[in-house]
Design an enzyme around this catalytic site. Structure first.
Site, short mmCIF file in Angstrom:
data_model
loop_
_atom_site.label_atom_id
_atom_site.label_comp_id
_atom_site.label_asym_id
_atom_site.label_seq_id
_atom_site.Cartn_x
_atom_site.Cartn_y
_atom_site.Cartn_z
N TYR A 59 0.86 -1.18 0.00
CA TYR A 59 0.00 0.00 0.00
C TYR A 59 0.90 1.24 0.00
CZ TYR A 59 -3.98 -2.95 1.46
OH TYR A 59 -4.97 -3.91 1.55
N SER A 218 -21.84 4.00 0.09
CA SER A 218 -21.72 4.75 1.35
C SER A 218 -22.81 5.79 1.50
CB SER A 218 -20.36 5.44 1.41
OG SER A 218 -20.28 6.48 0.44
#
Length: 337
Positions: A59, A218
């Site tokens: 990441y 979301s």
């Protein structure tokens, strides 16, 4: 403060019922991120009773592990000690930010672990997993190498990520597997066909990522949303053109249910994953304290049979438009599609 807990399979640790996925806290996946706010969010999560922190050595090419390490070093001792860190490894990167496949060779496993321990500032990793099964290395060799790290005390538990039912079986025959990290959401239910039943047969837990489908469900994505050049969603099929419009129609259907219960769409979506079984621990990808607070509110949402039936009617399995990754990445996933 403490949260409800769940256990990662029959051999894994007890963790908070919600974990914190830290990937988006590094500016290399979903656009710009605020490091100070990210660390404050990790601290707030620990203070709220979250115990499971998830990261990956690839990441932002190690940035995310260093961020998590800093957050742990600067957290109160009692909160730092409660944290369990899950790390994914194996994805190869280049200086341009490109991807070069997976490396699951035993020598690579040991190498990746050495660097992760250093970046995190830890003497052990609680759950260690290859991000995608290396097609050129038998899973038994990769898992066997992690098992050696367990014997030496550098790793506590073995996990997998995006593995097929066959590879899960082979891995479990090699060493105890605590959990498999898989994408699972109201609009992403592929694992229900074969993988989830296999895991339940073997007593292996699920850490579910993408419970809000990278923000798509979301309730905060708009129909005219534009994504920056460093935001993965700019190339994700589910966020493109007509696909985005169709998927946001699904979100609006969920919003009606959420409004009826006095909660947010994100809370309904997270609560739905929580409702799928005590062996499933959702990872919430909150990058700010505000979003973390919203996500934690899902723990107070009770979905009865009527609610679940309404969600199923609003967003039946397979309703999402577009695949969860672009075609080249879908071709290299280890899970059954």
């Amino acid at each position: 403060m403490s949260l409800p807990t769940r256990t990662l399979g029959s051999t894994g640790p007890q963790v908070s019922a919600l974990g914190l996925g830290c990937m988006g806290m590094s500016s290399a996946v979903y656009g710009d991120a605020d490091r100070t706010e990210a660390i404050a969010t990790v601290h707030a999560a620990l203070e709220a009773g979250v115990t499971l922190l998830d990261t990956g050595d690839f990441y932002a090419m190690g940035h995310n592990e260093m961020l998590v390490g800093e957050a742990l070093r600067t957290a109160p001792a009692a909160r730092r000690e409660q944290a369990l860190v899950s790390v994914k490894f194996g994805a190869l990167r280049d200086p341009d930010g490109g991807w070069g496949g997976q490396d699951g060779r035993p020598a690579a496993v040991r190498n990746f672990a050495a660097y992760s321990l250093q970046r995190l500032g830890l003497d052990h990793i609680d759950v260690y997993r290859i991000a995608r099964v290396d097609p050129d290395v038998p899973i038994e060799e990769t898992v066997g190498a992690i098992a050696e790290l367990v014997e030496k005390g550098y790793v506590r538990h073995i996990g997998l990520s995006e593995a097929s039912a066959e590879n899960i079986r082979r891995a479990a025959a090699t060493a105890p597997i605590a959990d498999v990290q898989l994408e699972y959401a109201i609009i992403t239910r592929d694992i229900e066909r074969k993988i989830l039943p296999t895991m339940r047969e073997l007593g292996i837990g699920v850490t579910a990522y993408g419970v809000l489908s990278r923000g798509l469900i979301s309730g905060h994505v708009t129909r005219d949303q534009r994504f920056g050049p460093d935001d993965f969603r700019g190339v994700s099929p589910r966020f493109q053109g007509d696909n985005l419009q169709r998927n946001l129609d699904l979100v609006e259907a969920l919003r009606k249910i959420a409004d009826g219960k006095g909660v947010t769409v994100a809370q309904i979506a997270t609560a739905w994953v929580l409702s799928r079984g005590e062996d499933i621990v959702p990872l919430v990808g909150a990058r700010t304290r505000e979003r973390l607070t919203e996500s934690l509110g899902a723990l107070d949402v009770v979905l009865d049979e009527t609610d679940l039936a309404a969600i199923e009617e609003a967003v039946p399995a397979g309703a999402a438009a577009g695949t969860r990754y672009p075609a080249p990445q879908m071709a290299h996933l280890g899970t059954e599609q």
